[in-house]
Design an enzyme around this catalytic site. Structure first.
Site, PDB file in Angstrom:
ATOM      1  CB  SER A 275      32.686 -43.220  29.201  1.00  0.00           C
ATOM      2  OG  SER A 275      32.028 -43.990  28.209  1.00  0.00           O
ATOM      3  CE  LYS A 276      26.577 -46.674  34.486  1.00  0.00           C
ATOM      4  NZ  LYS A 276      25.616 -46.939  33.460  1.00  0.00           N
TER       5      LYS A 276
END
Ligand code: GLU
Length: 520
Positions: A275-276
């Site tokens: 994920s970011k």
């Protein structure tokens, strides 16, 4: 008759492209090129609530940075094509501009009994959801509940006709058949079966904005654009049964594309989707290019972090695929040659920042010193340094084995452009003793004044070692203290390399400064 290979990358412009999205585009591109086919870029922007300004431009720029060039969909100036031409026969390629196309297809499904009008208002549906929740259940609009809702299956024909005329918030929903097994084949996952009783009646078209939903637009466009393979992320696998049913309902089974669902990119520890936030936490980018969101929040990008696009493409290709031999460094052309869908791994691909660095180092090493010099000069200039190219090239040649990114040249070799303005405290305490200081002064003075041999690395090294030995000075201590004087720290580049580049005057000046600064 076999059809020309045509694949598409169909991003929704809802934000920057995650590196997983770039990988999807890359695999599509490699597949198209290997098969002498076309790679099409289609912008799926029918969900106006999720539209993010700048996202479309970002996607196009990111693909172009990677060297992933669409054959169709984007023109030479990098704009999404809006009008049909020989090269872009299926324009426009933005679904929002294809709006008039879709309704007839939704109506066709209704006419043939595969879809129906649904008149339930948002409030009515919310009430049903709340009711289900109170009973610890989840409300689903499906073949059971549709019999109790307000739609063209339950209302008299005149009422349906009246509502179609007088209201504007109705939708067209797919009428999922009851208890039917959908048998599917995925090029990566193989045979899949799903019973339609587990599926809901998805909205296909909305009267409110006269736009299709993703499912309808995606199928209609893949059909009209003559797509032969759909290669996309595994998050779309749950939609596959519906997509199969839609092809069947339209009677397009003969030209239905083949499907390949790619597994996710995983966090470095293999636990869960990349994920970011992982990128921010663990110190690597998850986006190809830097992105500033509408709130002004900045996310780092591979490009801005100093990755070469070739290295990024190579490392992405290997996240979930390999050529089946021990090669790891492959150019785009070599990737095109080697790529095959059957070598895509089914399990998630784990991202490793060390491997990403390794790729960049390998690509940096393949570049000529001249090219690296050209890339380093602007960084020097940003730091206010203007030196002749030959000198910069000599520094690059000396340090190129020590760096991962071009920007590292500045970190590693700053001391070859500016004198130290401070000295590492620990190193100074250890090496700059009164005795060593005197010896360094004497050694430097001898080297800069008395030594008359060639001012080259080899010449200096031999002479200096010989001189220190002949004086019976402690070699390691003198060398470390001399390096401290020249660079500000006791470890780093070789003394003779440093001296050869700095020249006798600068060596003498730096030793004099160190004597002054470190005097106890
Ligand atoms: N618009 C979808 C997305 O954003 C495309 C999915 C597909 O390739 O079918 O990923």
């Amino acid at each position: 008759m076999s059809r020309k290979t045509r694949v598409r990358f169909a991003p929704s412009p809802t934000g920057p492209l995650h590196m997983g999205g770039v990988r999807t585009a890359l695999y599509n591109y490699l597949y198209a090129k290997q098969n002498g086919g076309d790679f099409i870029l289609r912008i799926e922007d029918t969900d106006s609530h999720r539209f993010v300004p700048g996202a479309e431009e970002y996607i196009i720029e990111a693909l172009s940075w990677c060297g992933i060039v669409p054959d169709e969909g984007v023109d030479a100036s990098g704009k999404v094509v809006e009008t049909p031409s020989e090269r872009h026969p299926h324009a426009p390629y933005r679904q929002s501009q294809r709006k008039p196309i879709y309704r007839q297809y939704a109506e066709q499904l209704i006419a043939n009994g595969f879809a129906y009008y649904a008149f339930d208002t948002a409030d009515e549906l919310a009430a049903r959801r709340a009711e289900a929740e109170a009973a610890k259940q989840t409300f689903i609009y499906n073949q059971v509940t549709r019999k109790t809702l307000r739609n063209s299956l339950t209302l008299p024909a005149e009422e349906t006709a009246r509502l179609l005329e007088t209201t504007t918030d109705w939708t067209i929903r797919f009428k999922m058949p009851e208890n039917t097994v959908v048998v599917m084949d995925d090029l990566i996952r193989g045979h899949i079966e799903v019973n339609t009783d587990t599926l809901d009646d998805k909205v296909l078209w909305k009267r409110a904005d006269e736009l299709p939903t993703y499912h309808l637009a995606n199928i209609v466009d893949d059909h009209l654009m003559e797509i032969t393979e759909v290669i996309r992320g595994e998050e779309w696998l749950p939609s596959l049964p519906l997509h199969y049913m839609l092809y069947k309902a339209f009677g397009w089974e003969d030209t239905m594309p083949r499907f390949a669902h790619l597994s996710l990119l995983l966090k470095p520890d293999g636990k869960g989707k990349l994920s970011k936030r992982d990128g921010d936490k663990l110190g690597f980018p998850v986006f190809p290019l830097r992105w500033v969101n509408p709130e002004g929040e900045v996310s780092r990008g591979y490009r801005e972090d100093g990755y070469f696009p070739e290295a990024f493409v190579n490392l992405l290709a290997f996240l979930g695929w390999n050529p089946g031999d021990d090669r790891e460094i492959l150019s785009m052309d070599e990737l095109v040659q080697a790529f095959s869908l059957d070598r895509i791994v089914r399990s998630g691909a784990r991202f490793s920042v060390e491997k990403a660095h390794w790729y960049n180092r390998e690509y940096l090493r393949m570049k000529s010193t001249e090219e690296l010099t050209g890339l380093f000069i602007p960084i020097l200039e940003q730091n206010g340094i203007h030196r002749e190219k030959d000198y910069v090239a000599a520094v690059v040649a000396l340090t190129r084995e020590r760096v991962t990114f071009v920007a590292d040249f500045w970190t590693v070799a700053k001391c070859l452009f500016v004198a130290p303005d401070s000295y590492d405290e620990k190193d100074a305490a250890k090496f700059w003793t009164a005795e060593n200081a005197t010896l360094v002064g004497a050694a430097a003075s001898w080297l800069c004044k008395d030594y008359s041999g060639p001012w080259t690395k080899v010449g200096i090294e031999e002479a200096l070692v010989e001189h220190i030995r002949s004086q019976e000075w402690p070699m390691g201590k003198v060398m470390n203290a001399l390096r401290l004087a020249l660079t500000g720290a006791a470890s780093g580049l070789g003394i003779a390399d440093l001296a050869a580049l700095l020249g006798p005057a600068e060596v003498a000046a730096r030793v004099a400064s160190a004597e002054k600064a470190l005097m106890k």
